[in-house]
Design a protein around this motif. Sequence first.
Motif, PDB file in Angstrom:
ATOM      1  N   CYS A 196     -16.165 -30.416   9.616  1.00 24.58           N
ATOM      2  CA  CYS A 196     -17.070 -29.476   8.992  1.00 24.58           C
ATOM      3  C   CYS A 196     -16.982 -28.189   9.285  1.00 24.58           C
ATOM      4  O   CYS A 196     -16.953 -27.258   8.620  1.00 24.58           O
ATOM      5  CB  CYS A 196     -18.646 -29.894   9.363  1.00 24.58           C
ATOM      6  N   ALA A 197     -16.842 -27.726  10.550  1.00 25.90           N
ATOM      7  CA  ALA A 197     -16.517 -26.297  11.001  1.00 25.90           C
ATOM      8  C   ALA A 197     -15.199 -25.834  10.559  1.00 25.90           C
ATOM      9  O   ALA A 197     -15.385 -24.634  10.009  1.00 25.90           O
ATOM     10  CB  ALA A 197     -16.689 -26.491  12.640  1.00 25.90           C
ATOM     11  N   ALA A 198     -14.370 -26.486  10.311  1.00 24.48           N
ATOM     12  CA  ALA A 198     -12.905 -26.169   9.825  1.00 24.48           C
ATOM     13  C   ALA A 198     -13.289 -25.828   8.560  1.00 24.48           C
ATOM     14  O   ALA A 198     -12.757 -24.526   7.833  1.00 24.48           O
ATOM     15  CB  ALA A 198     -11.726 -27.130  10.175  1.00 24.48           C
ATOM     16  N   ALA A 199     -13.906 -26.596   7.691  1.00 29.45           N
ATOM     17  CA  ALA A 199     -13.972 -26.433   6.160  1.00 29.45           C
ATOM     18  C   ALA A 199     -14.826 -25.181   5.871  1.00 29.45           C
ATOM     19  O   ALA A 199     -14.816 -24.401   4.889  1.00 29.45           O
ATOM     20  CB  ALA A 199     -14.720 -27.927   5.334  1.00 29.45           C
TER      21      ALA A 199
ATOM     22  N   CYS B 254     -17.674 -20.059  13.289  1.00 32.22           N
ATOM     23  CA  CYS B 254     -17.551 -21.088  12.415  1.00 32.22           C
ATOM     24  C   CYS B 254     -16.214 -21.553  13.621  1.00 32.22           C
ATOM     25  O   CYS B 254     -16.285 -22.823  13.955  1.00 32.22           O
ATOM     26  CB  CYS B 254     -16.942 -21.139  11.219  1.00 32.22           C
ATOM     27  N   LEU B 255     -15.599 -20.468  13.778  1.00 28.95           N
ATOM     28  CA  LEU B 255     -14.465 -21.030  14.831  1.00 28.95           C
ATOM     29  C   LEU B 255     -15.013 -21.522  16.282  1.00 28.95           C
ATOM     30  O   LEU B 255     -14.754 -22.347  16.935  1.00 28.95           O
ATOM     31  CB  LEU B 255     -13.375 -19.902  15.109  1.00 28.95           C
ATOM     32  N   GLY B 256     -16.054 -20.948  16.657  1.00 28.25           N
ATOM     33  CA  GLY B 256     -16.847 -21.017  17.825  1.00 28.25           C
ATOM     34  C   GLY B 256     -17.450 -22.591  17.706  1.00 28.25           C
ATOM     35  O   GLY B 256     -17.245 -23.301  18.664  1.00 28.25           O
ATOM     36  N   ALA B 257     -17.861 -22.851  16.726  1.00 29.52           N
ATOM     37  CA  ALA B 257     -18.552 -23.954  16.417  1.00 29.52           C
ATOM     38  C   ALA B 257     -17.506 -25.415  16.685  1.00 29.52           C
ATOM     39  O   ALA B 257     -17.596 -26.522  17.064  1.00 29.52           O
ATOM     40  CB  ALA B 257     -19.246 -24.387  15.007  1.00 29.52           C
ATOM     41  N   LEU B 258     -16.381 -24.761  16.034  1.00 34.91           N
ATOM     42  CA  LEU B 258     -15.255 -25.809  15.949  1.00 34.91           C
ATOM     43  C   LEU B 258     -14.818 -26.087  17.395  1.00 34.91           C
ATOM     44  O   LEU B 258     -14.477 -27.216  17.793  1.00 34.91           O
ATOM     45  CB  LEU B 258     -14.140 -25.362  15.227  1.00 34.91           C
ATOM     46  N   PHE B 259     -14.506 -25.241  18.237  1.00 35.66           N
ATOM     47  CA  PHE B 259     -14.184 -25.164  19.753  1.00 35.66           C
ATOM     48  C   PHE B 259     -15.119 -26.122  20.447  1.00 35.66           C
ATOM     49  O   PHE B 259     -14.768 -26.838  20.962  1.00 35.66           O
ATOM     50  CB  PHE B 259     -14.245 -23.728  20.291  1.00 35.66           C
TER      51      PHE B 259
END
Length: 407
Positions: free
Chosen positions: A395-398, A287-292
Motif C-alpha cells: 500500500c505504501a509503495a503504491a 509514503c517512503l517513511g511509511a514503507l520503511f
Amino acid sequence: GRNMRGVRRGVSLTALCCAVYFISYFARLNFSAVLADMIAGGVFTKSGGGLIGTCLFVTYGAGQILSGMSGDRFSPQRVILAGLALTALCNAAMPFARAVWLFALIWGVNGFAQALLWPPIVRLMSLYLDDEGYAKGCVRVTMSSQLATVFLYLAVPALITVWDWKSVFFLSAGLSAAIALVWWAGMRAFLKKVRPAARAEEAAPLRADQPFYKTFFATGLLFVILGTALMGLLRDGITAWLPTYFGEIFGLEASAAILMNGLLPAFSMAAIWLAGLFCRKVFRDECLGALFFFLAAALSCAGLVFVFDSQAILALLFSSLICGCMHAVNLMLVGYVPLRYKRFGKAATVSGIANAFVYAGSAASSFGFALIAESFGWGVLVCVWLAACLAGILCAAAARKQMRKLL
C-alpha cells in the motif's frame, strides 16, 4: 527578531494542540482503565461493558469524516472548543448513569465529541506553521497522546484506591473543562498576533477546484487509507491482545500485564520521535517513511514467528517494536500526508478520512484477532500480523508512486 517571534508563536500553538490531544486520549481511554473495576462492582456485565466501548469506537470513527469536513469549512478553533466542552459534559455525566443503554448513549456522544479534535488540529497547524514547524508539531502532538496513556495508568489505580471509578470520570471532566478554557483564551491571544503562514505554492499539477473524488483517486489516497486501516489493525489489535497472549502462552500475571501497558507507550514515543527525525532528515517523503516502518514491522513479525511461544523477553521486544513501528506509520499517513492536500483546501478532510479508517482497522482487530486466536492459535495470528505488514508495504509503495504528483 521576527523569526524568533514566529518560532515562539509556533511553539504556543503546538503547546495548545498538545494539551487538547492529551486530554482527548485521557478522557477517552479512561473507560477502558476503569472497566474491570466497574464490572467487579456490579455496575454492568462484561457484555454491557463491551457494548459501551463499541459505541465509542463507532461514533469516534464515523465522526472523524464529519469532523474533517467541518474543520475545512468552519472555524477549526471553534470546532475544537465544542469538542472539548462536549467531552467535559459526557465525562461529568457518566457517574450518574444507572442503565447500560444510558452509559452507551453518553459514551457514544463522547466518541463523537473526541472526533471533533484531531482534523481541526491538522488544519490549524497547516495554516499557521511552515512545513518544518508542522512536521515537528505533529511529532509533539502525537507524543502527547502517549504521555496521556502513561499518566492514565498511573492516575487511575491511585484514584480507585482512594475513592472509586466515578472519581476518574470527574477528574477527566475537570481537566477537559480546564483545557477548554485554556484553549479559548490561548487561541484568542494567538490569533490576534498571527496570520496564516504565507507559502509560495508551486503550481499544482491537479486543479484545486476539481471534484474531491477525482483528487482522491488520482493522488493515491485510496492506498493511503488502506495503509491506515492495516496500521490500526496491527497497532490497536496487538496492544489490546498482548496481555492475553502473554497470559495464555507464558502464564503472565495480571500485574506484569499492566507493566506491559506502560512499556508499549515508551517504545511508541521513541518510534514517533525517530520517525519525525527520519522523515525530515532522511526520507523527505512520508509514503517512503511509511514503507520503511512497515518493513521494519514485517522483520519484527518474522522474528516473532520463531519465538512467539518459547522466548518471552524476545517475544515482548518484537511485539513492542511492531507497535512502535505502527505509531510511526500513523505519524506519516495520518499526520504528514494531509498537509499535501492543503492546496486543495482538504487537509482536515483527508486527516479525518484517514483516521476513520484507522479505527475501522481497530474495530476489525478487536473481534477478528480473538476469533483467529481461539480457532487456530496464537502462532497463526502472528502469521496474520506478518501478512498485514507485507500488505502495508504494498500500500505504501503504491501510494508513493501516485503521491509524487503532490510532492
